[in-house]
Design a protein around this motif. Structure first.
Motif, PDB file in Angstrom:
ATOM      1  N   GLU A  71       0.818  -1.221   0.000  1.00  0.00           N
ATOM      2  CA  GLU A  71       0.000   0.000   0.000  1.00  0.00           C
ATOM      3  C   GLU A  71       0.846   1.264   0.000  1.00  0.00           C
ATOM      4  OE1 GLU A  71      -3.399  -0.834   3.037  1.00  0.00           O
ATOM      5  OE2 GLU A  71      -1.607  -1.991   3.580  1.00  0.00           O
ATOM      6  N   LEU A  72       2.091   1.140   0.425  1.00  0.00           N
ATOM      7  CA  LEU A  72       2.981   2.292   0.527  1.00  0.00           C
ATOM      8  C   LEU A  72       4.360   1.944  -0.018  1.00  0.00           C
ATOM      9  CD1 LEU A  72       2.386   3.270   4.260  1.00  0.00           C
ATOM     10  CD2 LEU A  72       1.722   4.647   2.312  1.00  0.00           C
ATOM     11  N   LEU A  73       5.031   2.946  -0.541  1.00  0.00           N
ATOM     12  CA  LEU A  73       6.449   2.861  -0.844  1.00  0.00           C
ATOM     13  C   LEU A  73       7.100   3.997  -0.080  1.00  0.00           C
ATOM     14  CD1 LEU A  73       8.975   1.872  -2.350  1.00  0.00           C
ATOM     15  CD2 LEU A  73       8.381   3.496  -4.168  1.00  0.00           C
ATOM     16  N   ILE A  74       8.095   3.651   0.701  1.00  0.00           N
ATOM     17  CA  ILE A  74       8.800   4.650   1.504  1.00  0.00           C
ATOM     18  C   ILE A  74      10.262   4.613   1.106  1.00  0.00           C
ATOM     19  CG2 ILE A  74       9.409   5.359   3.843  1.00  0.00           C
ATOM     20  CD1 ILE A  74       6.975   3.341   4.590  1.00  0.00           C
ATOM     21  N   LYS A  75      10.811   5.764   0.754  1.00  0.00           N
ATOM     22  CA  LYS A  75      12.248   5.883   0.500  1.00  0.00           C
ATOM     23  C   LYS A  75      12.809   6.776   1.593  1.00  0.00           C
ATOM     24  CE  LYS A  75      12.063   5.242  -4.460  1.00  0.00           C
ATOM     25  NZ  LYS A  75      12.324   5.813  -5.789  1.00  0.00           N
ATOM     26  N   VAL A  76      13.851   6.286   2.241  1.00  0.00           N
ATOM     27  CA  VAL A  76      14.402   6.980   3.395  1.00  0.00           C
ATOM     28  C   VAL A  76      15.911   6.769   3.429  1.00  0.00           C
ATOM     29  CG1 VAL A  76      13.946   4.994   4.900  1.00  0.00           C
ATOM     30  CG2 VAL A  76      14.119   7.249   5.893  1.00  0.00           C
ATOM     31  N   PHE A  97      10.742  13.932   7.787  1.00  0.00           N
ATOM     32  CA  PHE A  97       9.523  13.905   6.976  1.00  0.00           C
ATOM     33  C   PHE A  97       9.228  15.286   6.390  1.00  0.00           C
ATOM     34  CE2 PHE A  97       4.879  13.991   6.423  1.00  0.00           C
ATOM     35  CZ  PHE A  97       4.722  12.878   5.610  1.00  0.00           C
ATOM     36  N   PHE A  98       9.279  16.308   7.247  1.00  0.00           N
ATOM     37  CA  PHE A  98       8.933  17.656   6.787  1.00  0.00           C
ATOM     38  C   PHE A  98      10.025  18.309   5.959  1.00  0.00           C
ATOM     39  CE2 PHE A  98       5.808  17.246  10.300  1.00  0.00           C
ATOM     40  CZ  PHE A  98       4.683  17.369   9.510  1.00  0.00           C
ATOM     41  N   SER A  99      11.247  17.777   6.014  1.00  0.00           N
ATOM     42  CA  SER A  99      12.325  18.336   5.193  1.00  0.00           C
ATOM     43  C   SER A  99      12.504  17.560   3.888  1.00  0.00           C
ATOM     44  CB  SER A  99      13.634  18.360   5.977  1.00  0.00           C
ATOM     45  OG  SER A  99      14.106  17.046   6.209  1.00  0.00           O
ATOM     46  N   GLY A 100      11.636  16.582   3.629  1.00  0.00           N
ATOM     47  CA  GLY A 100      11.681  15.851   2.376  1.00  0.00           C
ATOM     48  C   GLY A 100      12.658  14.686   2.358  1.00  0.00           C
ATOM     49  N   ILE A 102      12.086  11.886   3.701  1.00  0.00           N
ATOM     50  CA  ILE A 102      11.267  10.683   3.624  1.00  0.00           C
ATOM     51  C   ILE A 102      10.300  10.871   2.458  1.00  0.00           C
ATOM     52  CG2 ILE A 102       9.573   9.226   4.789  1.00  0.00           C
ATOM     53  CD1 ILE A 102      10.741  10.170   7.461  1.00  0.00           C
ATOM     54  N   TYR A 103      10.430   9.996   1.466  1.00  0.00           N
ATOM     55  CA  TYR A 103       9.535  10.033   0.322  1.00  0.00           C
ATOM     56  C   TYR A 103       8.486   8.961   0.536  1.00  0.00           C
ATOM     57  CZ  TYR A 103       7.785   9.071  -4.359  1.00  0.00           C
ATOM     58  OH  TYR A 103       6.966   8.848  -5.432  1.00  0.00           O
ATOM     59  N   VAL A 104       7.226   9.341   0.461  1.00  0.00           N
ATOM     60  CA  VAL A 104       6.140   8.386   0.654  1.00  0.00           C
ATOM     61  C   VAL A 104       5.229   8.421  -0.562  1.00  0.00           C
ATOM     62  CG1 VAL A 104       4.174   7.721   2.085  1.00  0.00           C
ATOM     63  CG2 VAL A 104       6.192   8.727   3.153  1.00  0.00           C
ATOM     64  N   GLU A 105       4.995   7.250  -1.124  1.00  0.00           N
ATOM     65  CA  GLU A 105       4.032   7.099  -2.208  1.00  0.00           C
ATOM     66  C   GLU A 105       2.923   6.217  -1.662  1.00  0.00           C
ATOM     67  OE1 GLU A 105       4.324   4.626  -6.216  1.00  0.00           O
ATOM     68  OE2 GLU A 105       5.682   6.357  -6.187  1.00  0.00           O
ATOM     69  N   GLY A 106       1.736   6.785  -1.508  1.00  0.00           N
ATOM     70  CA  GLY A 106       0.619   6.058  -0.916  1.00  0.00           C
ATOM     71  C   GLY A 106       0.079   6.829   0.274  1.00  0.00           C
ATOM     72  N   ASP A 107      -0.646   6.141   1.132  1.00  0.00           N
ATOM     73  CA  ASP A 107      -1.330   6.761   2.266  1.00  0.00           C
ATOM     74  C   ASP A 107      -0.367   7.018   3.422  1.00  0.00           C
ATOM     75  OD1 ASP A 107      -2.995   7.562   4.311  1.00  0.00           O
ATOM     76  OD2 ASP A 107      -4.322   5.826   4.194  1.00  0.00           O
ATOM     77  N   ALA A 108       0.144   8.248   3.523  1.00  0.00           N
ATOM     78  CA  ALA A 108       1.126   8.599   4.555  1.00  0.00           C
ATOM     79  C   ALA A 108       0.550   8.501   5.964  1.00  0.00           C
ATOM     80  CB  ALA A 108       1.654  10.008   4.308  1.00  0.00           C
ATOM     81  N   LEU A 111       1.642   5.313   7.543  1.00  0.00           N
ATOM     82  CA  LEU A 111       3.038   5.359   7.987  1.00  0.00           C
ATOM     83  C   LEU A 111       3.140   6.059   9.330  1.00  0.00           C
ATOM     84  CD1 LEU A 111       6.102   5.083   7.626  1.00  0.00           C
ATOM     85  CD2 LEU A 111       6.034   7.232   6.339  1.00  0.00           C
ATOM     86  N   LEU A 112       2.461   7.170   9.476  1.00  0.00           N
ATOM     87  CA  LEU A 112       2.513   7.916  10.734  1.00  0.00           C
ATOM     88  C   LEU A 112       1.919   7.104  11.878  1.00  0.00           C
ATOM     89  CD1 LEU A 112       1.640  11.473   9.410  1.00  0.00           C
ATOM     90  CD2 LEU A 112       3.887  10.581  10.046  1.00  0.00           C
ATOM     91  N   ALA A 113       0.865   6.351  11.611  1.00  0.00           N
ATOM     92  CA  ALA A 113       0.259   5.516  12.651  1.00  0.00           C
ATOM     93  C   ALA A 113       1.200   4.395  13.077  1.00  0.00           C
ATOM     94  CB  ALA A 113      -1.071   4.950  12.175  1.00  0.00           C
ATOM     95  N   VAL A 114       1.880   3.782  12.103  1.00  0.00           N
ATOM     96  CA  VAL A 114       2.819   2.704  12.415  1.00  0.00           C
ATOM     97  C   VAL A 114       4.007   3.248  13.206  1.00  0.00           C
ATOM     98  CG1 VAL A 114       4.473   1.078  11.383  1.00  0.00           C
ATOM     99  CG2 VAL A 114       2.146   1.242  10.491  1.00  0.00           C
TER     100      VAL A 114
END
Length: 136
Positions: A71-76, A97-100, A102-108, A111-114
């Motif tokens: 459901e998500l792709l995360i690049k970090v 996250f706010f400085s970019g 962390i790249y998130v494709e999908g429902d961010a 990710l925040l809940a996890v």
């Protein structure tokens, strides 16, 4: 586990997997079910790592390889992955996250809940043991 291992090295992944299995029957259910593919970049001692986290299967630690139907792709980057998965430094994760970083494709929101801070004493103990054998 008295030996330390470089974060995200093959021996570290094996040690993290063994530690996680020790806690399987004592950890609380993940706060949200999600299948996430992860790419960790800028690892000083290896090529980028393709991994996944599947909280629907109870995984809270990165396993190698990508999942079909994630459901998500995360690049970090490496430092942010360390803050997220080992030291549980939520402030560093939010800054990244706010400085970019962390790249998130999908429902961010998943990710925040996890990534919600671990407050369960058993989870805290597991992450403390993980940090104890993690070398950066």
């Amino acid at each position: 586990m008295s030996d330390t291992h470089l974060f995200l090295s093959d021996p570290w992944i094996e040690a993290a997997r063994a530690l996680r299995s020790e806690y399987d029957d004592r950890l609380p259910e993940p706060p949200v079910g999600a299948k996430m593919n992860v790419v960790v970049t800028d690892i000083p001692h290896r090529d980028d790592l393709d991994g996944h986290i599947d909280t629907t299967a109870g995984e809270l630690i990165i396993e190698q390889g990508h999942l079909d139907g994630a459901e998500l792709l995360i690049k970090v980057d490496y430092d942010t992955a360390l803050a997220a998965f080992v030291t549980q430094d939520q402030e560093a994760v939010m800054r990244a996250f706010f400085s970019g970083k962390i790249y998130v494709e999908g429902d961010a929101s998943k990710l925040l809940a996890v990534q919600a801070p671990q407050v369960d004493p058993v989870a805290i103990e597991m992450y403390e043991r993980l940090a104890a054998f993690t070398e950066t």
